[in-house]
Design an enzyme around this catalytic site. Sequence first.
Site, PDB file in Angstrom:
ATOM      1  N   ASP A  90     -42.829  -8.772  77.343  1.00  0.00           N
ATOM      2  CA  ASP A  90     -41.910  -8.040  77.049  1.00  0.00           C
ATOM      3  C   ASP A  90     -41.511  -6.337  77.236  1.00  0.00           C
ATOM      4  OD1 ASP A  90     -39.826  -6.107  75.617  1.00  0.00           O
ATOM      5  OD2 ASP A  90     -39.876  -6.934  73.704  1.00  0.00           O
ATOM      6  N   TYR A 103     -42.591  -5.705  68.193  1.00  0.00           N
ATOM      7  CA  TYR A 103     -41.656  -5.984  68.251  1.00  0.00           C
ATOM      8  C   TYR A 103     -41.174  -6.850  66.928  1.00  0.00           C
ATOM      9  CZ  TYR A 103     -36.166  -5.756  67.963  1.00  0.00           C
ATOM     10  OH  TYR A 103     -35.059  -5.456  67.686  1.00  0.00           O
ATOM     11  N   ARG A 137     -19.402 -20.435  79.835  1.00  0.00           N
ATOM     12  CA  ARG A 137     -20.261 -20.164  79.161  1.00  0.00           C
ATOM     13  C   ARG A 137     -21.619 -20.587  79.648  1.00  0.00           C
ATOM     14  NH1 ARG A 137     -21.545 -24.376  76.775  1.00  0.00           N
ATOM     15  NH2 ARG A 137     -19.610 -24.448  75.384  1.00  0.00           N
ATOM     16  N   LYS A 152     -31.805  -1.460  76.304  1.00  0.00           N
ATOM     17  CA  LYS A 152     -31.883  -0.287  76.468  1.00  0.00           C
ATOM     18  C   LYS A 152     -31.987   0.679  77.015  1.00  0.00           C
ATOM     19  CE  LYS A 152     -33.222  -1.575  71.860  1.00  0.00           C
ATOM     20  NZ  LYS A 152     -34.352  -2.553  72.211  1.00  0.00           N
TER      21      LYS A 152
HETATM   22  C1  LIG Z   1     -34.749  -3.409  71.129  1.00  0.00           C
HETATM   23  C2  LIG Z   1     -35.732  -4.411  71.386  1.00  0.00           C
HETATM   24  C3  LIG Z   1     -35.810  -5.513  71.426  1.00  0.00           C
HETATM   25  C4  LIG Z   1     -34.325  -6.330  70.714  1.00  0.00           C
HETATM   26  O1  LIG Z   1     -33.365  -5.940  71.992  1.00  0.00           O
HETATM   27  P1  LIG Z   1     -32.205  -5.824  71.063  1.00  0.00           P
HETATM   28  O2  LIG Z   1     -31.215  -6.220  71.927  1.00  0.00           O
HETATM   29  O3  LIG Z   1     -31.656  -5.421  70.129  1.00  0.00           O
HETATM   30  O4  LIG Z   1     -31.462  -7.228  70.581  1.00  0.00           O
HETATM   31  C5  LIG Z   1     -37.059  -6.093  72.204  1.00  0.00           C
HETATM   32  N1  LIG Z   1     -38.201  -5.570  72.395  1.00  0.00           N
HETATM   33  C6  LIG Z   1     -38.178  -4.554  72.229  1.00  0.00           C
HETATM   34  C7  LIG Z   1     -39.554  -4.291  72.493  1.00  0.00           C
HETATM   35  C8  LIG Z   1     -36.578  -3.763  72.071  1.00  0.00           C
HETATM   36  O5  LIG Z   1     -37.230  -2.269  72.031  1.00  0.00           O
END
Ligand SMILES: *Cc1c(COP(=O)(O)O)cnc(C)c1O
Length: 373
Positions: free
Chosen positions: A170, A99, A47, A195
């Site tokens: 982000d 988001y 962890r 993603k």
């Molecule tokens: C998908 C996404 C998130 C969250 O990520 P997860 O892996 O689904 O928890 C945050 N910001 C953006 C822009 C995203 O597309």
Amino acid sequence: MKTETLAIHAGNLVKSNTGDVTQPLSLSTTFFRDENGGYPGGHMYSRVSNPNRSTLEHLLATLDKGADCCAFSSGNAAGMAVFQALKPGSHIIAPDDMYWGFKKQLQTIFKESLDIDFVDLTNVEQISSFIKPNTVMIWVETPSNPLLKITDLKALGTLAKQHKLILACDSTFASPMLQHPITLGADIVMHSTTKYIGGHSDVLGGALITAKQDELWARIRNIQQIGGAVPSPFDCFLLVRSIKTLPYRMRGHCSNGMALAQYLDQHPQIEAVYYPGLPSHPQHEIAKEQMSDFGGMMSVLIKGGFEEAKQVVNKVKLFAQATSLGGIESLIEHRASVEGPDTKTPGNLLRISVGLEHVDDLIADFNQALSEL
Ligand SMILES: *Cc1c(COP(=O)(O)O)cnc(C)c1O
């Protein structure tokens, strides 16, 4: 070294004594101590750290030009670690189209402990009017979801420095290939590794990359290790594997994205295309300045309304009707119905994640779906 080389070699630090060319998957949760109580392998308990996660973190910090990286079990867990690291009563300025998962965290989990203003961050000049004595952080998302709005990171970085605010970005839609927010003034970069970084729709994960090893970063590392929202070694292994092809995958997403956006832009059944690579995009010049290319994400407004948009998602065959983005397969999504009744997303908006199929097939598919409207 150049990005393509780093993507392949910066993740191959650990040499095993069995001669593996790629780093093996290390599933052990615990690690040997020596006679003096030290940890000769550099790890104590998985962890806290483990070989596959350390490699992923080193790789992502390198690619995003940061000093260090913390990997998490999801993008949401990564973002939440930043909010948890702030002192109660702190004020955050966040994008009005943040988001939705983060917006939901701030409005529910952090409702009592943090003070938040959701602001249109594309207008950097008017942001200063929202800064208060308890403001500690500006959170930006660029390109944003689902309208692909672009915020001028350099201008925002300057503003954040002037007011001694943390700037967190982000950068999920850009991936570490298309922009480097740290070089433009961001203190922390966040990615949903689910993603583009994972890129094959089979790993859930998140990451934070820091510009410097400061006190805030120490708090975030503590939240990762003690909070425990960490990715498994297998998740880290898959991500390191995926990153090796990330530079080439992003080139395909970008060129397919541009071609599809141009096709849709001239189609009579399309009311609007939101793609930062089109000269008609309101922040196209900023996108050109701070991004090396424009990615594979776009949103379109279908002429008509909710019914026509629904008809298109049901008619396309190559675009899977599913949420998420950044995978090799193209996806299409009716955002408003995913986000629920309190959404501000237009009912005729479709968000498209352009995959790596041949673009002629993608265009032909849209052509048949739109021709029946
Ligand atoms: C998908 C996404 C998130 C969250 O990520 P997860 O892996 O689904 O928890 C945050 N910001 C953006 C822009 C995203 O597309």
